[in-house]
Design a protein around this motif. Structure first.
Motif, PDB file in Angstrom:
ATOM      1  N   GLN A 108      -8.664   1.791  -5.085  1.00  0.00           N
ATOM      2  CA  GLN A 108      -7.782   0.627  -6.121  1.00  0.00           C
ATOM      3  C   GLN A 108      -6.418   0.358  -5.366  1.00  0.00           C
ATOM      4  O   GLN A 108      -5.769   0.926  -4.707  1.00  0.00           O
ATOM      5  CB  GLN A 108      -7.162   1.424  -7.240  1.00  0.00           C
ATOM      6  N   VAL A 109      -6.303  -1.193  -5.568  1.00  0.00           N
ATOM      7  CA  VAL A 109      -5.203  -1.778  -4.674  1.00  0.00           C
ATOM      8  C   VAL A 109      -4.060  -2.204  -5.762  1.00  0.00           C
ATOM      9  O   VAL A 109      -3.066  -2.772  -5.389  1.00  0.00           O
ATOM     10  CB  VAL A 109      -5.409  -2.902  -3.777  1.00  0.00           C
ATOM     11  N   GLY A 110      -4.344  -2.073  -7.110  1.00  0.00           N
ATOM     12  CA  GLY A 110      -3.559  -2.438  -8.070  1.00  0.00           C
ATOM     13  C   GLY A 110      -3.827  -4.153  -8.308  1.00  0.00           C
ATOM     14  O   GLY A 110      -4.620  -4.508  -7.611  1.00  0.00           O
ATOM     15  N   SER A 111      -3.037  -4.588  -9.229  1.00  0.00           N
ATOM     16  CA  SER A 111      -2.962  -6.100  -9.308  1.00  0.00           C
ATOM     17  C   SER A 111      -1.528  -6.447  -9.202  1.00  0.00           C
ATOM     18  O   SER A 111      -0.757  -5.710  -9.089  1.00  0.00           O
ATOM     19  CB  SER A 111      -3.442  -6.459 -10.933  1.00  0.00           C
ATOM     20  N   ASP A 112      -1.500  -8.099  -9.232  1.00  0.00           N
ATOM     21  CA  ASP A 112      -0.120  -8.492  -9.276  1.00  0.00           C
ATOM     22  C   ASP A 112       0.729  -8.181 -10.143  1.00  0.00           C
ATOM     23  O   ASP A 112       1.990  -7.980  -9.908  1.00  0.00           O
ATOM     24  CB  ASP A 112      -0.158 -10.062  -8.899  1.00  0.00           C
ATOM     25  N   TYR A 114       0.611  -5.277 -12.063  1.00  0.00           N
ATOM     26  CA  TYR A 114       0.545  -4.141 -12.037  1.00  0.00           C
ATOM     27  C   TYR A 114       0.271  -3.364 -10.738  1.00  0.00           C
ATOM     28  O   TYR A 114      -0.870  -2.514 -10.359  1.00  0.00           O
ATOM     29  CB  TYR A 114      -0.327  -3.051 -13.115  1.00  0.00           C
ATOM     30  N   PRO A 115       1.016  -3.556  -9.633  1.00  0.00           N
ATOM     31  CA  PRO A 115       0.750  -2.800  -8.512  1.00  0.00           C
ATOM     32  C   PRO A 115       0.812  -1.395  -8.280  1.00  0.00           C
ATOM     33  O   PRO A 115       0.203  -0.860  -7.092  1.00  0.00           O
ATOM     34  CB  PRO A 115       2.042  -3.435  -7.450  1.00  0.00           C
ATOM     35  N   SER A 118      -2.257   1.368  -8.116  1.00  0.00           N
ATOM     36  CA  SER A 118      -3.114   1.434  -6.818  1.00  0.00           C
ATOM     37  C   SER A 118      -3.325   2.987  -6.516  1.00  0.00           C
ATOM     38  O   SER A 118      -2.754   3.947  -6.990  1.00  0.00           O
ATOM     39  CB  SER A 118      -2.360   0.801  -5.486  1.00  0.00           C
ATOM     40  N   TYR A 167       0.318  -6.863  -0.093  1.00  0.00           N
ATOM     41  CA  TYR A 167       1.695  -6.432  -0.624  1.00  0.00           C
ATOM     42  C   TYR A 167       2.116  -7.572  -1.654  1.00  0.00           C
ATOM     43  O   TYR A 167       2.268  -8.679  -1.255  1.00  0.00           O
ATOM     44  CB  TYR A 167       2.717  -6.433   0.532  1.00  0.00           C
ATOM     45  N   ARG A 169       0.677  -5.433  -3.808  1.00  0.00           N
ATOM     46  CA  ARG A 169      -0.547  -4.594  -3.906  1.00  0.00           C
ATOM     47  C   ARG A 169      -0.637  -3.713  -3.015  1.00  0.00           C
ATOM     48  O   ARG A 169       0.018  -3.891  -1.753  1.00  0.00           O
ATOM     49  CB  ARG A 169      -1.811  -5.485  -4.326  1.00  0.00           C
ATOM     50  N   ARG A 186       2.602   1.269   1.733  1.00  0.00           N
ATOM     51  CA  ARG A 186       1.818  -0.260   1.857  1.00  0.00           C
ATOM     52  C   ARG A 186       2.987  -1.315   2.547  1.00  0.00           C
ATOM     53  O   ARG A 186       2.118  -2.001   2.902  1.00  0.00           O
ATOM     54  CB  ARG A 186       1.492  -0.625   0.443  1.00  0.00           C
TER      55      ARG A 186
END
Length: 193
Positions: A108-112, A114-115, A118, A167, A169, A186
């Motif tokens: 998982q890299v997260g979202s814009d 909810y970074p 991840s 980044y 994320r 990251r």
């Protein structure tokens, strides 16, 4: 079932000490810090075990690669950390890996929005101070920092470049060898030194 290796002798104090050292490593990427970890069941590195006992609990989905997903490690993590072991890398908040074939692209890299959602990968390497020279740049580093590591996966640098491009994320990495660790958030650029 064989006897479990012990966990932290004094869990609250030991976890606090480990957390402070881990924060130091995250704040100063590439700085190698030494922990005072409990003995972890092989093949889990003692520093990786200390990170698991410090950051993982019953609400933490944890993924282990095939090299680490052995009964002694699984039983130890379930007993001492109470963490939930998941089958797929995509489900993990924390991943522990020792095999060079780490599926980096599946975490998982997260979202814009909810970074922070991840994964963090705790990657066992052979040693610090020998092997490939890495050049680190980014927040927490005045100009640039050098880190020598032996045992990185072959695709690691290419993956790190792609990960940093995401980044804010992206996946954070904690490298561990024996009782030592170094963090690669990251936001840190990692290139051949």
């Amino acid at each position: 079932m064989s006897a479990l290796a012990p966990g932290f002798a004094d869990p609250p104090l030991a976890a606090q000490a480990c957390f402070r050292r881990l924060l130091e490593a995250m704040a100063r990427p590439g700085t190698v810090v030494t922990l005072d970890p409990p003995p972890a069941p092989p093949p889990l590195a003692p520093a990786a075990g200390a990170v698991a006992l410090t950051l993982c609990d019953a609400d933490t989905p944890v993924w282990l690669d095939a090299a680490l997903a052995v009964p002694a490690v699984l039983d130890w993590l379930r007993f001492h950390a109470g963490c939930r072991i998941v089958a797929a890398p995509e489900e993990a908040a924390f991943a522990f890996a020792a095999d060079p074939a780490v599926p980096f692209d599946r975490f998982q890299v997260g979202s814009d929005e909810y970074p922070d959602r991840s994964a963090t990968v705790v990657l066992q390497i052979d040693a610090f101070g020998a092997g490939a020279a890495l050049r680190l740049e980014g927040p927490g580093i005045e100009r640039a920092a050098d880190l020598r590591v032996r045992g990185l996966p072959p695709r690691f640098l290419a993956w790190r470049a792609a990960n940093r491009a995401l980044y804010p994320r992206g996946v954070d990495v904690v490298l561990v060898a024996g009782r030592a660790l170094a963090a690669l958030p990251r936001s840190t650029a990692v290139t051949e030194g």
